[in-house]
Each structure stands twice: as C-alpha cells, then as structure tokens.
Scaffold this motif. Structure first.
Motif, mmCIF file in Angstrom:
data_model
loop_
_atom_site.group_PDB
_atom_site.id
_atom_site.type_symbol
_atom_site.label_atom_id
_atom_site.label_comp_id
_atom_site.label_asym_id
_atom_site.label_seq_id
_atom_site.Cartn_x
_atom_site.Cartn_y
_atom_site.Cartn_z
ATOM 1 N N LEU A 77 0.816 -1.218 0.000
ATOM 2 C CA LEU A 77 0.000 0.000 0.000
ATOM 3 C C LEU A 77 0.850 1.268 0.000
ATOM 4 O O LEU A 77 0.524 2.256 -0.664
ATOM 5 N N LEU A 78 1.959 1.232 0.726
ATOM 6 C CA LEU A 78 2.761 2.446 0.889
ATOM 7 C C LEU A 78 3.770 2.652 -0.234
ATOM 8 O O LEU A 78 4.063 3.795 -0.607
ATOM 9 N N PHE A 79 4.303 1.557 -0.774
ATOM 10 C CA PHE A 79 5.430 1.719 -1.706
ATOM 11 C C PHE A 79 5.267 0.986 -3.039
ATOM 12 O O PHE A 79 5.661 1.508 -4.084
ATOM 13 N N LEU A 80 4.714 -0.221 -3.044
ATOM 14 C CA LEU A 80 4.809 -1.078 -4.227
ATOM 15 C C LEU A 80 3.591 -1.043 -5.135
ATOM 16 O O LEU A 80 3.634 -1.585 -6.246
ATOM 17 N N ALA A 81 2.492 -0.446 -4.695
ATOM 18 C CA ALA A 81 1.255 -0.486 -5.480
ATOM 19 C C ALA A 81 1.408 0.053 -6.900
ATOM 20 O O ALA A 81 0.883 -0.542 -7.853
ATOM 21 N N PRO A 82 2.104 1.160 -7.125
ATOM 22 C CA PRO A 82 2.207 1.686 -8.506
ATOM 23 C C PRO A 82 2.890 0.734 -9.478
ATOM 24 O O PRO A 82 2.722 0.877 -10.696
ATOM 25 N N LEU A 83 3.663 -0.229 -8.958
ATOM 26 C CA LEU A 83 4.376 -1.150 -9.849
ATOM 27 C C LEU A 83 3.429 -2.084 -10.598
ATOM 28 O O LEU A 83 3.820 -2.708 -11.588
ATOM 29 N N PHE A 84 2.183 -2.186 -10.124
ATOM 30 C CA PHE A 84 1.236 -3.101 -10.763
ATOM 31 C C PHE A 84 0.382 -2.395 -11.822
ATOM 32 O O PHE A 84 -0.626 -2.949 -12.255
ATOM 33 N N TYR A 85 0.786 -1.233 -12.260
ATOM 34 C CA TYR A 85 0.013 -0.464 -13.235
ATOM 35 C C TYR A 85 -0.218 -1.265 -14.517
ATOM 36 O O TYR A 85 -1.324 -1.295 -15.066
ATOM 37 N N SER A 86 0.828 -1.923 -15.028
ATOM 38 C CA SER A 86 0.746 -2.601 -16.331
ATOM 39 C C SER A 86 0.236 -4.036 -16.241
ATOM 40 O O SER A 86 0.231 -4.760 -17.249
ATOM 41 N N LEU A 87 -0.168 -4.465 -15.075
ATOM 42 C CA LEU A 87 -0.650 -5.847 -14.916
ATOM 43 C C LEU A 87 -1.961 -6.028 -15.680
ATOM 44 O O LEU A 87 -2.937 -5.304 -15.473
ATOM 45 N N GLN A 88 -2.005 -7.028 -16.561
ATOM 46 C CA GLN A 88 -3.197 -7.286 -17.369
ATOM 47 C C GLN A 88 -4.323 -7.862 -16.510
ATOM 48 O O GLN A 88 -4.103 -8.695 -15.623
ATOM 49 N N LYS A 89 -5.538 -7.460 -16.800
ATOM 50 C CA LYS A 89 -6.686 -7.987 -16.074
ATOM 51 C C LYS A 89 -6.933 -9.461 -16.363
ATOM 52 O O LYS A 89 -7.482 -10.189 -15.526
ATOM 53 N N CYS A 90 -6.524 -9.902 -17.549
ATOM 54 C CA CYS A 90 -6.707 -11.324 -17.868
ATOM 55 C C CYS A 90 -5.863 -12.208 -16.948
ATOM 56 O O CYS A 90 -6.250 -13.336 -16.628
ATOM 57 N N VAL A 91 -4.717 -11.699 -16.490
ATOM 58 C CA VAL A 91 -3.878 -12.457 -15.550
ATOM 59 C C VAL A 91 -4.596 -12.594 -14.203
ATOM 60 O O VAL A 91 -4.604 -13.666 -13.584
#
Length: 701
Positions: A396-410
């Motif tokens: 929540l504090l640091f790593l959340a933005p890294l999942f921006y490109s994660l596909q919804k199909c995954v």
C-alpha cells in the motif's frame, strides 16, 4: 407433594412390578431469574470490567503468555507466505467486487489487524473471500446503475462504505447444512467463472444484473466472441497452464515442501514485466489494472441512506461470512486441541466489517484456502495475521504503482484457478449420492439456484429446500412391524432381518419420527396397513351387520342378512378375523408429541379398546410421558398407567401374554336368538354350547 410413580414389568424368572420414581423438579420463577441476571449484568465492578475487556479483546489473555522462542518462527513464516499470496488475490478479487484494487488491499489490511485483536481462532485467515466479493460486486453494480453509470470496464469505482456488521444474525447459521454450503459455493463458483471469461478473452460487455446473470452473460459472450483480443487469449492460456501445473505439482509433493510455491506472485511479477516492456496496452489494447494509489485515503463516514438500501443485501453477506468463519474456526480448533467462542467470533467478524467501512473497505470473511496455507506453513497464533498485514501495508505504501501494467486477464486466471476446489465438487456427486440421496438433492437444488437464478436467491432456496426435506422425512418416516430375535429379549424390523419370530396375538408397531400434526394421518394409515386392521372400519362393519341381523329377526326371517341359516351364523358373527389381542407401540424413536400426537394416541386407544384390543406403549422418553400425562392419556389419577406404559418392548410383550383373552360379551351377540331358547347360549341345529363357544373364540382370537 406426592411424586408420581411409573411402573414397568421386568422379566426376572417371575414377573414382577418395578416402580420407577420420577424426580420432582422445583418450579423456577422465571421473572425472578431474569431480574437477578439483569441486576448482575448491570452491576459494574473493577473485576467485572476487567473480565469484560479481556473477553472482548482475547489478545489481552493470550499475548502475555506468548512463547516467543517456540512460536515466532512459524508465525513469521506463515505470515509472510500469506501476505505474498494475499496481494495478488486482493488485486484479482477487486474484479469480482467491481472496485479498484486499492479497496481490496485496504480490506485485507484492516481485517487482519482487527481479527488479531478480537478473534479467538489461532489459525483462521480473515480477509477477502471470492464469494463475498461476488456478492459485493452485485450490490456495487446495482448502485452504479441507480447512480446513472454504465456497467463497463471504464466506469468509476464505487466506494465500499457498506456497513455489514450490524446486520449479523448468527442464529440463522444453524440452518445452513454442509450440503447447502457446498451447493452454494459451487453455484457461486460457476457465476464467478462466468464473470471472468470476458477478461480472459479481452471483450467488453456490461456486467449482467438481476436473475439469470449466468445465462445472460454467456449469451453476451458468444455474441461478442468475434471481438476477442488475441493478446489476452494467449496470455490467459499461458497463465492458466502455468498456474494449474504448479498447483497440481504442489498438491502432489506438498509433503516434501515446507511451504507452498508462491506461483501467483511469480506469475504476476513476470506478467507485469512482460506487459510493461512489451507495451501490451498501447500496442494490442490489452486491458490493464491501471494506476493504484499509495497510502491511505482519508476516512469517511458511511452514507446512512445507502445503508438502508443495502440492508437486505447485507443479510446473505452476513450469514455467509459468519458461517464460513465459525465453521473454519471450529474445524481447526478441534484439529489443534483448543477452543473458540462462537459469540466472540461473531463480534470479531462483525467489527472486521464495521471499522474498515470508515476506511473505504468492503465485506470480509475467513477463507479456507489461505487458512490451509497458514496451518501448513507453521502458524501458531494470530500474530501471523499481523505479519500478513505488514506485507499488505508495504504494498500500500510503496509497491502499489508497480502493478500499473498488470493485465486484467492475468488476474482473471488467478481467480479461475483458485476455484478448482469448489468446481471439483462435481466429481464428488456419485459418492455423495451413494452416501445420502436427499443431501445430494439439496446440493443440486442449491447449486442450480445459485448459478441460474442468483447467489442470494440460491442460498435462500437451499435453506428452505433443506428444511422442507427434513419436514417431508418426518411426514413420511419409516414404519415397521417388529419380530422377536430368537432366544433374546430384543425386537427388530421383520422386513429387514431374517429369522425373527412373530409374537402370538401381539403386534409390535414402530414409528421412527416425532408424532405431530403433519404426520398424524401417515401414522394411522401405516398402523392400519401393517396390522391389517382399521378399527373404525371394523367397528362400522360390526354395527352394520348387527343392525341387519336385528331387522331380519324382527321380521321373523330365520335367515341372516347375508343369506345364511342360523346354523351357519356361528362362523359369520364377526365380519373380519382379528389375529391379535394386544398392540405394542414402540415409542423409542418418537422424540416429542404435540397436542395432535397425544390425541392420536388417545384415539387409537379408544378405537382398539372397542375391539377388545389392548394398546401398550413402550420405550417412551420422559418428555413424551409428560405430554401423555398432560393430555389425559392415562386418566385423571394415572391409575391405569402401570398397565399402559412400559420401559421396554419385551416387558410390554410379557404383560400382553399374561393377559387373559378379552372377555367378549356373547350374551350381547346372541341377543337376537333368545326366542329359540331360554338358555343364554342357544343350542342351534345340533350344535351345543361348546361348539358355539369354539366358533366364537376362533373368530375373535
């Protein structure tokens, strides 16, 4: 006050009467008891205040006794593993709830912290749950429609400020059988799978609302199948193959692995990197998770006008959440030899929903899969949940933005693979059917209603149908005539067992259910069918026959109503041959009687008495005896009780054998023939009194 005595006849070489004396129960003044409890509850002492807080926050009891050296490694290890699994699941289940991933992370964080403080189970993993997320998603969709938004992928996320905890009705959980829960979970899993197909193939269709969502969604999928995104299809295929293979290998070699493989996390990391550097969103228009903000959104008071609209929706949510949490807690408490408090679990799960509702979270519950992982990785106490919450907090504090490109199909692939356990229930149907056909029918009905109508209606249908099955089984229970096991004092169903001997002149009837208003007619029909005697019909026949005989004799016709001469009348005095003189009712399976049940027994007592047949009750429990007493079955002074009630079937049979043949009034039967002879027993056509008596005895015995 004289206490009533109940007698039974015991076999001990000679027949003797053994008296059982019932205890006298002192009547309790309920008003005084209630007032005493109220005064005790309202009193406030330092010790009572301390006990209240320690009961309400169980952490105050067990944390000071925490064995750090013994427990810390297992708790840290299991907490880390669950946290790693929780992050991708939280993001994935946001699709089910129709919310942004940040809300799922909030829910997971707060639920673990609150349950650490208030929960009594050491091993349960509380957080997001697929079924709960699905139910929340349906409410969110409806509220979006009411607010004027379209149900498509670009609609803004709705806040999860739904307050669920205050609608907890824990007593309802007792009506959810295992078959209902399994059927509900399987039907909901089919709905979840259907809702994820559009993400697997990359098509954009609105989320279906209302009844028949599964069918409508599949119709829309096939209508838009030509718009499938090839990139999403390929990605989904690869992810499902990897996830299923890893799960199968993990299940096969779990005894060799110290902790489960974090396959979901590996898949998410790799898929995110491929999507980011391959620019799958820009080049192939693949749908991605988008921006996930860091930190916490300022708390907000839930909208109370919204609470009124979702009150009915909150009821199935509360029931499912509470039932799954308590069931899992009790299961693992039994396995690891400690106790939980169900009432405290209700408070814990309730506050896991109430408090986070101010922090943009949605409903939560315990989850079986993550709980199994916790136990398999060495979890010892609730501290494991705090470690998991810290992992979520890090995201929540640091790593959340890294999942921006994660596909919804995954994410959809992760959800679908996680449904393997529920979908495998279809393989268990033959075995379930072999064990219990009624439970299998309950499972099929609940599963079908949950999938084809809606999850909430399916749960209601399952509860109602399972209760109707119980009522039907008590309406038409097993009935049997019993025979004696040779050389013993025991009796069993003569249709089920070989080499049973019938008791001469005694019928033993067993009814395997409570006797109440709904099965009264079935009780009587079964009794008359098995004994081959309906006392009402037989009494009517006798009255009709006697009436006709009197009419013929008054006219001076010496031939009877059925065309026979006086000489032949001796064989036709009784229209039906009765082969028993005593009826023993085995009440061992009758757990209670209502007013109708008592009146039914009084009715057969009277009807059979008119035919000179004794009715004896055996193996009655105290509550049945009390109902019979209150209903006047034994008379006002219970004087005949010792000859009507027995504590075993054999005692009743011995009593029936000791009885003499019922004294039939031959004078009454022969009243029409007095004009032939002054003797009360006329000599008819050469037959003496002996012959007439034998004829009468033959027909009445």
């Amino acid at each position: 006050m004289e206490r009533p005595l109940e007698a039974t006849r015991m076999e001990n070489n000679t027949s003797s009467c053994f008296l059982m004396e019932r205890k006298t129960h002192v009547k309790v003044n309920r008003k005084e008891v209630m007032l005493a409890k109220l005064r005790k509850s309202c009193s406030c002492t330092p010790q009572k205040l301390k006990t209240f807080f320690m009961d309400f926050f169980p952490v105050l009891r067990w944390l000071p006794k925490y064995k750090c050296k013994e427990y810390i490694w297992g708790d840290v290890m299991s907490g880390l593993v669950i946290g790693i699994i929780l992050v991708p699941q939280a993001i994935a289940y946001s699709l089910l709830a129709g919310l942004k991933p940040i809300y799922s992370l909030y829910t997971s964080f707060f639920a673990n912290i609150i349950y650490f403080l208030m929960g009594t189970s050491r091993h349960v993993s509380v957080g997001i749950f697929s079924l709960i997320s699905l139910l929340v998603g349906q409410v969110v969709d409806r509220e979006l429609l009411l607010a004027g938004f379209d149900l498509n992928d670009d609609a803004p996320a709705a806040s999860g400020d739904v307050l669920m905890g205050i609608f907890r009705l824990g007593f309802v959980s007792m009506y959810l059988s295992e078959s209902v829960l399994d059927g509900f979970a399987t039907g909901a899993s089919l709905t979840i799978l259907t809702a994820q197909v559009k993400y697997l193939i990359g098509i954009k269709i609105p989320r279906s609302q209302g009844h028949g969502m599964l069918v409508i969604t599949w119709i829309n999928i096939f209508r838009n199948i030509s718009q499938a995104n090839l990139c999403d299809v390929i990605t989904s295929t690869i992810c499902i193959v990897v996830l299923v293979t890893a799960k199968e290998l993990g299940d096969r070699y779990k005894h060799k692995l110290k902790f489960p493989l974090p396959t979901e996390l590996v898949v998410i990391v790799v898929a995110t990197l491929v999507s980011h550097y391959g620019k799958l969103n820009e080049v192939y228009a693949s749908s991605v998770s988008g921006a996930i903000p860091t930190g916490f959104i300022p708390p907000k008071v839930p909208e109370f006008n919204l609470m009124l609209r979702v009150a009915l929706d909150a009821l199935p949510l509360a029931i499912v959440s509470f039932v799954f949490t308590v069931s899992l807690s009790e299961m693992f408490a039994k396995k690891y030899a400690y106790t939980i408090r169900a009432n405290q679990e209700m408070f814990a799960v309730g506050f896991c929903n109430i408090i986070p509702s101010f922090f943009h979270s949605f409903a939560t519950s315990a989850a079986l899969a993550k709980t199994l992982v916790k136990t398999s990785t060495g979890c010892q106490t609730q501290i494991s949940g705090v470690i998991s919450a810290m992992v979520v907090l890090l995201v929540l504090l640091f790593l959340a933005p890294l999942f921006y490109s994660l596909q919804k199909c995954v994410l959809a692939c992760i959800i679908i693979v996680s449904l393997r356990g529920a979908l495998r229930k279809f393989r268990d149907v033959p075995a379930r059917y072999h064990v219990n056909k009624v439970d299998t029918l309950v499972w099929v009905v609940t599963m079908s209603a949950s999938a084809l109508i809606s999850t909430e209606i399916g749960l209601l249908v399952g509860i109602v149908f399972s209760m109707l099955c119980i009522i039907f089984r008590t309406q038409r229970p097993r009935t049997a005539l019993l025979g004696q096991i040779q050389d013993t004092t025991f009796y069993e169903d003569d249709l089920e067992y070989e080499n049973l001997s019938t008791v001469p002149k005694v019928k033993i009837f067993r009814f395997e259910a409570p006797l109440y208003y709904a099965n009264r007619n079935y009780f009587l029909k079964s009794l008359y069918r098995l004994t081959n005697l309906d006392p009402n019909v037989e009494a009517a026949r006798r009255k009709k026959y006697e009436k006709k005989e009197k009419q013929h004799l008054k006219k001076g016709n010496h031939r009877t109503a059925n065309g026979l001469g006086i000489r032949e009348t001796t064989l036709q005095l009784v229209p039906k041959q009765i082969d028993f003189q005593a009826l023993v009712v085995d009440c061992s399976s009758i757990s209670f009687l209502d007013t109708t049940g008592v009146n039914t027994l009084k009715e057969i007592l009277k009807d059979y008495k008119n035919l000179n047949i004794s009715v004896l009750l055996a193996c009655c429990n105290p509550s049945v005896i009390d109902s019979l007493k209150r209903g006047g079955y034994f008379g006002k002074d219970f004087g005949c009780m010792q000859e009507m009630l027995f504590y075993s079937i054999h005692n009743a049979v011995l009593f029936a054998k000791d009885q003499k043949l019922p004294n039939i009034s031959l004078r009454r039967i022969y009243e029409p023939y007095r004009f032939l002879s002054k003797s009360p027993f006329p000599k008819i056509a050469g037959f003496g009194v002996t012959r007439v008596t034998c004829s009468i005895g033959l027909n009445l015995s």
